[in-house]
Design a protein around this motif. Structure first.
Motif, short mmCIF file in Angstrom:
data_model
loop_
_atom_site.label_atom_id
_atom_site.label_comp_id
_atom_site.label_asym_id
_atom_site.label_seq_id
_atom_site.Cartn_x
_atom_site.Cartn_y
_atom_site.Cartn_z
N ARG A 85 -5.66 -1.13 7.14
CA ARG A 85 -6.04 0.19 7.69
C ARG A 85 -5.62 0.36 9.14
O ARG A 85 -5.53 1.47 9.64
N LEU A 86 -5.36 -0.77 9.84
CA LEU A 86 -5.01 -0.67 11.27
C LEU A 86 -4.00 -1.74 11.62
O LEU A 86 -4.17 -2.90 11.21
N ALA A 87 -2.96 -1.38 12.32
CA ALA A 87 -2.01 -2.38 12.84
C ALA A 87 -1.93 -2.20 14.35
O ALA A 87 -1.65 -1.09 14.83
N VAL A 88 -2.20 -3.27 15.08
CA VAL A 88 -2.11 -3.25 16.55
C VAL A 88 -0.92 -4.12 16.93
O VAL A 88 -0.96 -5.34 16.79
N ALA A 124 6.73 -1.64 8.66
CA ALA A 124 6.03 -2.36 7.58
C ALA A 124 4.67 -1.73 7.33
O ALA A 124 4.27 -1.51 6.17
N ALA A 125 3.94 -1.40 8.39
CA ALA A 125 2.58 -0.85 8.22
C ALA A 125 2.65 0.55 7.61
O ALA A 125 1.90 0.85 6.65
N LEU A 126 3.52 1.41 8.13
CA LEU A 126 3.55 2.79 7.61
C LEU A 126 4.06 2.86 6.18
O LEU A 126 3.67 3.76 5.43
N SER A 127 4.88 1.88 5.77
CA SER A 127 5.36 1.88 4.38
C SER A 127 4.21 1.72 3.41
O SER A 127 4.28 2.15 2.26
N THR A 128 3.14 1.05 3.86
CA THR A 128 1.95 0.89 3.01
C THR A 128 0.95 2.03 3.26
O THR A 128 0.35 2.55 2.31
N MET A 129 0.78 2.42 4.50
CA MET A 129 -0.26 3.41 4.85
C MET A 129 0.09 4.83 4.40
O MET A 129 -0.78 5.57 3.92
N VAL A 130 1.35 5.23 4.59
CA VAL A 130 1.69 6.65 4.31
C VAL A 130 1.50 6.99 2.83
O VAL A 130 0.85 7.99 2.51
N PRO A 131 2.01 6.17 1.88
CA PRO A 131 1.77 6.52 0.47
C PRO A 131 0.28 6.54 0.12
O PRO A 131 -0.14 7.34 -0.73
N ARG A 132 -0.50 5.69 0.79
CA ARG A 132 -1.93 5.63 0.49
C ARG A 132 -2.70 6.76 1.20
O ARG A 132 -3.81 7.10 0.81
N GLY A 133 -2.12 7.31 2.27
CA GLY A 133 -2.78 8.39 3.00
C GLY A 133 -3.95 7.92 3.85
O GLY A 133 -4.91 8.66 4.07
N ASP A 134 -3.86 6.69 4.34
CA ASP A 134 -4.94 6.16 5.18
C ASP A 134 -4.36 5.11 6.12
O ASP A 134 -3.55 4.28 5.69
N GLY A 135 -4.80 5.14 7.37
CA GLY A 135 -4.41 4.08 8.28
C GLY A 135 -3.98 4.59 9.64
O GLY A 135 -3.80 5.80 9.85
N TRP A 136 -3.83 3.62 10.57
CA TRP A 136 -3.50 3.95 11.96
C TRP A 136 -2.67 2.81 12.54
O TRP A 136 -2.97 1.64 12.28
N VAL A 137 -1.68 3.14 13.33
CA VAL A 137 -0.87 2.11 14.01
C VAL A 137 -0.95 2.34 15.52
O VAL A 137 -0.76 3.47 15.99
N VAL A 138 -1.25 1.27 16.26
CA VAL A 138 -1.29 1.35 17.72
C VAL A 138 -0.22 0.43 18.28
O VAL A 138 -0.18 -0.76 17.96
N SER A 178 0.69 14.09 6.98
CA SER A 178 -0.01 12.84 6.65
C SER A 178 -1.29 12.69 7.48
O SER A 178 -1.29 12.99 8.68
N PRO A 179 -2.35 12.20 6.87
CA PRO A 179 -3.55 11.88 7.66
C PRO A 179 -3.40 10.58 8.44
O PRO A 179 -4.25 10.25 9.28
N VAL A 180 -2.33 9.84 8.17
CA VAL A 180 -2.09 8.59 8.91
C VAL A 180 -1.67 8.95 10.34
O VAL A 180 -0.97 9.94 10.55
N GLY A 181 -2.11 8.16 11.31
CA GLY A 181 -1.78 8.48 12.69
C GLY A 181 -1.30 7.28 13.48
O GLY A 181 -1.39 6.13 13.02
N VAL A 182 -0.79 7.56 14.67
CA VAL A 182 -0.33 6.49 15.57
C VAL A 182 -0.84 6.79 16.98
O VAL A 182 -1.09 7.94 17.33
N SER A 183 -0.97 5.73 17.75
CA SER A 183 -1.34 5.83 19.17
C SER A 183 -0.42 4.92 19.96
O SER A 183 0.08 3.93 19.44
N VAL A 184 -0.27 5.26 21.23
CA VAL A 184 0.37 4.31 22.14
C VAL A 184 -0.60 4.07 23.28
O VAL A 184 -1.17 5.02 23.84
N ILE A 185 -0.85 2.79 23.56
CA ILE A 185 -1.79 2.43 24.62
C ILE A 185 -0.99 1.90 25.79
O ILE A 185 -0.09 1.08 25.61
N CYS A 186 -1.29 2.38 26.98
CA CYS A 186 -0.52 2.02 28.18
C CYS A 186 -1.45 1.42 29.24
O CYS A 186 -1.92 2.14 30.13
N PRO A 187 -1.72 0.11 29.14
CA PRO A 187 -2.56 -0.50 30.17
C PRO A 187 -1.82 -0.63 31.49
O PRO A 187 -0.59 -0.77 31.52
#
Ligand SMILES: NC(=O)c1ccc[n+]([C@@H]2O[C@H](COP(=O)([O-])OP(=O)(O)OC[C@H]3O[C@@H](n4cnc5c(N)ncnc54)[C@H](O)[C@@H]3O)[C@@H](O)[C@H]2O)c1
Length: 280
Positions: A85-88, A124-138, A178-187
Motif C-alpha cells: 500500500r505504500l512505497a517510501v 515497480a510499485a505503481l505497476s501493482t498499485m494502479v491496477p488495484r486502485g490503492d496505494g501511495w508512493v513517496v 486513479s485514486p493512487v497518489g504520489v508525494s515528494v518529501i524535501c527535507p
C-alpha cells in the motif's frame, strides 16, 4: 491515505531517516519491508524495530536500488505481508567535489542510487498499485531538489530530477482518474551519518581535483558536513511523511522554511537576477 494496515516498502532502511520511517510505519500498524544494501546494519535495524513491536510483521531484504530485480523482490515481499500500500523510496548517497572534477564513477553512482533507484521503485510499485486502485508512493528528494547549492552537483541534479518526475507522475495519475497518489518529501539538513557513509567508489581525492581547488572543496565539504550535523532529528521527516501521506499531499516539507528559499529562487528567475549561493 490511512497507514494502519497493509504493507510498506522502505528503501535505505538501514540508515538514519529510513530506519525511523520504518519504525514509525510499524507503530502506525503497517507491515514493513525494510530494504538496504548494507545487510548487517539492515538486520540490526530490523531487530531493533521488532524489539519495540514484537507482534509486528517486519522483513529485511538486502539489495541495490539500482537493480530492477531488487524492486520486484520488494513488491513480492510486501504482497505476501498483506498487500503493498505504500512505497517510501528513500535510499540515497551524497558525494562532494566540483562538478567537472568529480570522478565520473561518482556521478554514475549518484545517478544510479538517487535517480534510477527512485524510477525503478516507483515503476515497480505503481505497476501493482494502479491496477488495484490503492496505494501511495513517496520519493525522498531534498531541499537540494528545490534549490541548488555548490559542492554536490550530482546530488543536486538527481534530487531535482526526482522532484520533476514525481510531479509529472502526479499529473499522469490524475489524468487517468486513479485514486493512487504520489508525494515528494524535501527535507533540509537532518542529523544522520550520511556524510560518513563512504560508498565503494573512486573518491574525489583519487580523481582529478586541481590542487588549486582543494581548499575550496574542503571548505564546501566541511560546510555541508556541519549543516548535516546540526540538522533536525530524523523523526521530523518521519512525522511529516506520515502526516503528509495521511493528508494525501504532493509536497511534503518537514522544514517549511525551505519553501522560502525556493520562492526566492523563482523570484530571481522572474526578475533576471543571478542565483544565490546558499552556502555562502
Ligand atoms: N541527512 C540529510 O541531511 C538529508 C537531507 C535531505 C534529504 N536526505 C535524503 O534522505 C535519504 C536518507 O538519507 P540519510 O540521511 O538517512 O542517509 P544515510 O546514509 O543514513 O541512509 C541512506 C541509506 O541508503 C542506503 N543505500 C545507499 N546506496 C544504496 C543502494 N545502492 N541500494 C540500497 N540502499 C542503498 C545506505 O546503505 C543507507 O542505509 C536520502 O535519499 C537523502 O538524500 C537526507
Amino acid at each position: 491515505m490511512e497507514l494502519d494496515h497493509g504493507a510498506a516498502i522502505v528503501t535505505g532502511a538501514a540508515g538514519g531517516i529510513g530506519s525511523v520511517i520504518a519504525r514509525r510505519l510499524t507503530a502506525a500498524g503497517m507491515s514493513v519491508v525494510m530494504a538496504d544494501l548494507d545487510a548487517t546494519r539492515l538486520e540490526s535495524e530490523r531487530a531493533s524495530v521488532l524489539g519495540a513491536y514484537p507482534d509486528a510483521r517486519v522483513v529485511a531484504v538486502r539489495g541495490d536500488v539500482g537493480d530492477t530485480a531488487h524492486h520486484a523482490d520488494l513488491v513480492d515481499a510486501a504482497e505476501s505481508l498483506g498487500g503493498l500500500r505504500l512505497a517510501v523510496l528513500n535510499a540515497g548517497v551524497s558525494l562532494q567535489g566540483l562538478s567537472w572534477e568529480l570522478p565520473l564513477e561518482q556521478w554514475e553512482l549518484t545517478t544510479r542510487v538517487n535517480y534510477w533507484g527512485v524510477v525503478h521503485g516507483l515503476r515497480a510499485a505503481l505497476s501493482t498499485m494502479v491496477p488495484r486502485g490503492d496505494g501511495w508512493v513517496v520519493a525522498v528528494s531534498s531541499g537540494a531538489g528545490l534549490v541548488a547549492t555548490p559542492g554536490m552537483a550530482p546530488y543536486v541534479a538527481t534530487k531535482h530530477a526526482v522532484v520533476g518526475f514525481m510531479e509529472s507522475t502526479h499529473h499522469e495519475l490524475a489524468r487517468i482518474g486513479s485514486p493512487v497518489g504520489v508525494s515528494v518529501i524535501c527535507p533540509g539538513n537532518i542529523a544522520t551519518d550520511m556524510p560518513d557513509r563512504t560508498p565503494d567508489v573512486r573518491s574525489a581525492e583519487e580523481g582529478e581535483t586541481d590542487p588549486a581547488h582543494r581548499e575550496v572543496v574542503a571548505t564546501l565539504g566541511s560546510t555541508i558536513r556541519s549543516g548535516v550535523e546540526a540538522g533536525a532529528d530524523p523523526a521530523t521527516v518521519a512525522d511529516a511523511l506520515c502526516d503528509g501521506v495521511a493528508a494525501e499531499q504532493f509536497w511534503i516539507l518537514p522544514q517549511p522554511e525551505l519553501a522560502w528559499a525556493a520562492t526566492d529562487r523563482t523570484r530571481r528567475l522572474a526578475e533576471g537576477e543571478p542565483p544565490v549561493d546558499l552556502l555562502g
